[in-house]
Write an enzyme that holds these catalytic residues in place. Structure first.
Site, PDB file in Angstrom:
ATOM      1  N   HIS A 111       0.808  -1.223   0.000  1.00  0.00           N
ATOM      2  CA  HIS A 111       0.000   0.000   0.000  1.00  0.00           C
ATOM      3  C   HIS A 111       0.846   1.280   0.000  1.00  0.00           C
ATOM      4  O   HIS A 111       0.305   2.367   0.252  1.00  0.00           O
ATOM      5  CB  HIS A 111      -0.955  -0.005   1.203  1.00  0.00           C
ATOM      6  N   HIS A 123      -3.043   3.712   9.654  1.00  0.00           N
ATOM      7  CA  HIS A 123      -1.751   4.222  10.115  1.00  0.00           C
ATOM      8  C   HIS A 123      -1.965   5.402  11.048  1.00  0.00           C
ATOM      9  O   HIS A 123      -1.555   6.529  10.751  1.00  0.00           O
ATOM     10  CB  HIS A 123      -0.882   4.628   8.933  1.00  0.00           C
ATOM     11  N   HIS A 164       9.829  -4.521   4.546  1.00  0.00           N
ATOM     12  CA  HIS A 164      10.243  -3.125   4.675  1.00  0.00           C
ATOM     13  C   HIS A 164      10.370  -2.739   6.143  1.00  0.00           C
ATOM     14  O   HIS A 164       9.710  -3.286   7.001  1.00  0.00           O
ATOM     15  CB  HIS A 164       9.339  -2.141   3.920  1.00  0.00           C
ATOM     16  N   GLU A 186       3.178  -6.305   8.522  1.00  0.00           N
ATOM     17  CA  GLU A 186       1.920  -6.082   7.783  1.00  0.00           C
ATOM     18  C   GLU A 186       1.492  -7.342   7.029  1.00  0.00           C
ATOM     19  O   GLU A 186       0.311  -7.526   6.725  1.00  0.00           O
ATOM     20  CB  GLU A 186       2.082  -4.924   6.778  1.00  0.00           C
TER      21      GLU A 186
HETATM   22  C1  DHB Z   1       6.024   3.314   3.121  1.00  0.00           C
HETATM   23  C2  DHB Z   1       5.487   2.044   3.316  1.00  0.00           C
HETATM   24  C3  DHB Z   1       4.427   1.852   4.183  1.00  0.00           C
HETATM   25  O1  DHB Z   1       3.900   0.616   4.428  1.00  0.00           O
HETATM   26  C4  DHB Z   1       3.824   2.948   4.825  1.00  0.00           C
HETATM   27  O2  DHB Z   1       2.746   2.715   5.588  1.00  0.00           O
HETATM   28  C5  DHB Z   1       4.367   4.211   4.669  1.00  0.00           C
HETATM   29  C6  DHB Z   1       5.452   4.390   3.814  1.00  0.00           C
HETATM   30  C7  DHB Z   1       7.155   3.525   2.193  1.00  0.00           C
HETATM   31  O3  DHB Z   1       7.697   2.556   1.637  1.00  0.00           O
HETATM   32  O4  DHB Z   1       7.521   4.677   1.950  1.00  0.00           O
HETATM   33 FE    FE Z   2       2.272   0.653   5.910  1.00  0.00          FE
END
Ligand code: DHB
Ligand code: FE
Length: 280
Positions: free
Chosen positions: A12, A59, A193, A240
């Protein structure tokens, strides 16, 4: 009878939404990411459901540290795109399906999963970016959406196994709805991530590839991955990915893979995407 016909997963990343809104999808940096959704957008047109049950994480937009529901279900008539600091994204209002949402709440809570019922809520990039990736920029979203936020932002998040079992309960709930509806379930977020701390920028392709394989062919094993392994291998925000297991639990044991895509870099995140169909 209502029927779950397909499951879809995707990241997302908010910058993907910004790229769409600002007309940058053809830029050199973004084009390879959006190429992975060309087939998906066509598939979506050919397989438009009545309702998408959309598993995502808020978020700190609708919720905050004041109240942190582990699992919540959006039962409202509609949900406004949230202002996340730069104004709301210029996307259509999200129309809900209160009748099916309340039925799922009733059924799933009676199957011993405690859901928080939400009658008013704004929806952030966790929900609107997946819609944009799959549908582009329509005047109105082509289906109703039941938002299903899961807490993966503040510890403790739910385990992968609990998410997988919850998916099975959602399946039983949809199967028992008295009404002719084509329902898809989307599990969003991920893949590897980490946005903060000394490991910010972490990406783990071997983990992601194995996770994609496992979600399709061996979800029972994937459901056993403990939290600590997500954090170690996929980064703090890689957690996530437990939301994909809710989607997978709601599908048949054997599914047909229609599409699979993985792309790095996408902002700070490994972008992963699957389309899975239940056998007809
Ligand atoms: C990013 C990824 C995320 O899951 C999020 O909630 C906010 C930013 C990113 O990769 O920049
Ligand atoms: Fe996120």
């Amino acid at each position: 009878m209502a029927k779950i016909t397909a499951g879809v997963t995707m990241s997302h990343v908010p910058a993907l939404g910004a790229a769409i809104d600002l007309g940058k999808t053809g830029d050199a940096y973004w084009a390879p990411a959006f190429k992975g959704f060309e087939l998906s957008k066509q598939w979506m047109k050919d397989n438009t459901p009545d309702v998408v049950f959309l598993v995502y994480n808020d978020h700190m937009t609708a919720f905050s540290l004041d109240i942190i529901p582990t699992f919540a279900i959006g039962c409202a008539e509609r949900f406004q795109p949230a202002d996340e600091g730069w104004g709301p994204r210029p996307v259509p209002v999200v129309e809900g399906h209160p009748e099916l949402a309340w039925h799922i709440a009733q059924s799933v809570i009676q199957q011993d999963f405690d859901l928080t019922i939400v009658n008013k809520m704004d929806v952030d990039h966790g929900l609107t970016v997946p819609l944009s990736l799959m549908c582009g920029q329509p005047k109105a979203w082509p289906f109703k959406v039941i938002p299903f936020p899961v807490n993966v932002v503040t510890y403790p998040p739910p385990s992968g196994n609990r998410c997988y079992q919850l998916g099975k309960a959602i399946r039983r709930a949809v199967d028992s709805f008295d009404g002719d509806l084509n329902v898809q379930i989307w599990g969003t977020g991920g893949m590897s991530h980490q946005l903060q701390g000394p490991r910010a920028g972490l990406i783990n392709k071997p983990f992601d590839y194995a996770f994609l394989d496992g979600i399709v062919n061996d979800p029972e094993t994937i459901a056993k991955i403990p939290h600590i392994d997500y954090v170690r291998q996929a980064g703090s925000e890689g957690i996530e990915l437990v939301m994909w297991l809710i989607m997978r639990g709601a599908l048949d044991a054997k599914v047909k893979q229609i599409h699979r895509f993985h792309h790095v870099p996408t902002s700070n995140t490994a972008l992963g995407h699957l389309i899975l169909e239940n056998p007809r």
